[in-house]
Scaffold this active site. Structure first.
Site, PDB file in Angstrom:
ATOM      1  N   HIS A   1     -70.389  52.389 -59.914  1.00  0.00           N
ATOM      2  CA  HIS A   1     -71.145  51.183 -60.273  1.00  0.00           C
ATOM      3  C   HIS A   1     -70.211  50.108 -60.828  1.00  0.00           C
ATOM      4  CE1 HIS A   1     -74.473  53.900 -59.771  1.00  0.00           C
ATOM      5  NE2 HIS A   1     -75.362  52.957 -60.057  1.00  0.00           N
TER       6      HIS A   1
ATOM      7  N   HIS B   1     -72.451  58.389 -67.108  1.00  0.00           N
ATOM      8  CA  HIS B   1     -71.006  58.598 -67.066  1.00  0.00           C
ATOM      9  C   HIS B   1     -70.506  58.788 -68.482  1.00  0.00           C
ATOM     10  CE1 HIS B   1     -69.657  57.865 -62.897  1.00  0.00           C
ATOM     11  NE2 HIS B   1     -70.696  57.045 -62.802  1.00  0.00           N
TER      12      HIS B   1
ATOM     13  N   ASP C   1     -64.965  57.245 -67.895  1.00  0.00           N
ATOM     14  CA  ASP C   1     -65.228  56.798 -66.529  1.00  0.00           C
ATOM     15  C   ASP C   1     -65.327  55.278 -66.453  1.00  0.00           C
ATOM     16  OD1 ASP C   1     -65.456  59.515 -66.206  1.00  0.00           O
ATOM     17  OD2 ASP C   1     -67.649  59.506 -66.215  1.00  0.00           O
TER      18      ASP C   1
END
Length: 311
Positions: free
Chosen positions: A181, A222, A226
């Site tokens: 994302h 996450h 990350d």
């Protein structure tokens, strides 16, 4: 009033038509790059699906983001996805704005060739990273006791190749470092930072990406690492690749050079130059200065009939 609206509508359709022809010509020249970028999006999804088979659930790792940010909970996990969808759709719509608006700096096809190059490079690094070490997923469906935490052994190759879209993408596990994302969000915002015209929108876009980062961690999709790794990796990748790629043409100089000239249009242009006394040869553009009925040409004196001195 209706006549004015009709004229504006006619101008709009002419603009859309002209832009469409230009983009089709660009697409004919660059379709291989676009196709390669789209194929790699499938490969990236296939890799994320494959690492899900290797995922083993376990206790969530200690994370500073989980400690500092309030947990959204499973019922509010959609908030981060909503923000990401807004960023994604906003950029896609903006990339097609040259078809409608007069103020335009980009060509849509060339822009997406550039964007896909950034995405492919980042996703390639991401695949290497999450296959190197599989961490226990912090998301709710990746924890111990969830039926989705570990995928059963595939019964056929087709089951793997289809990647169970979109459910397999939304409920994946194991593809953690670094956030996909954030790859899309940062690539889109950096692209608008360079080619967008509205300073206020650029500032808002960066603010929304920061909020997106916090929401990803708060929803436990996450780990903080990350998101942090994505911030400096994506920015560095875009910075270096952007320097290697050819710069997009400046639209303020006109788009005519992108359209192939027809034989008839070249003939008409040459005839027009001949009627005006211009051969059209750029090598023949020598300085001619009239002086007392004479013309100085390349340092030589040439007498001309009908000069100003009455000769």
């Amino acid at each position: 009033m209706s006549l004015y609206i009709g004229r504006e509508a006619s101008k709009l359709w002419k603009r859309v038509y002209a832009e469409t022809i230009t983009e089709i010509n660009l697409l004919a020249e660059n379709w291989k790059y676009l196709l390669a970028g789209l194929i790699f999006q499938y490969i990236h999804g296939l890799a994320a699906r494959g690492v899900h088979y290797l995922h083993r659930p376990g206790p969530a790792l200690q994370d500073v983001g989980f400690f500092l940010l309030p947990e959204l909970g499973q019922d509010k996990a959609y908030v981060s996805e909503t923000v990401f969808t807004f960023i994604f759709l906003s950029f896609v719509l903006w990339s097609f704005h040259p078809f409608v608006f007069k103020s335009k700096k980009i060509y849509t096809v060339l822009l997406w060739c550039r964007v896909l190059a950034f995405l492919v490079a980042c996703q390639f690094l991401r695949i290497i990273t999450f296959y190197s070490t599989q961490l226990p997923g912090p998301n709710y469906h990746c924890r111990e006791g969830s039926n989705l935490a570990t995928l059963p052994h595939p019964e056929s190759v087709l089951e793997v190749l289809l990647i169970n879209f979109p459910r397999g993408v939304l409920y994946g596990c194991g593809d953690l470092i670094f956030s996909s994302h954030m790859i899309f969000s940062l690539v889109f915002v950096r692209t608008y930072q360079k080619y967008g015209t509205w300073r206020f929108i650029r500032q808002c876009a960066w603010f929304i990406v920061v909020i997106q980062s916090l929401l990803i961690v708060a929803s436990h999709k996450h780990y903080t690492v990350d998101v942090v790794v994505a911030w400096y990796t994506v920015n560095l990748v875009v910075f270096f690749i952007d320097r290697k790629l050819p710069e997009l043409p400046d639209r303020t100089s006109g788009a005519a050079f992108l359209l192939p000239l027809s034989k008839d249009s070249r003939t008409k242009d040459e005839n027009h130059k001949l009627l005006n006394g211009n051969t059209g040869d750029p090598l023949d553009r020598r300085v001619r200065t009239p002086l007392n009925g004479k013309i100085l040409e390349d340092g030589n004196t040439v007498h001309v009939e009908g000069a100003m001195n009455g000769v």
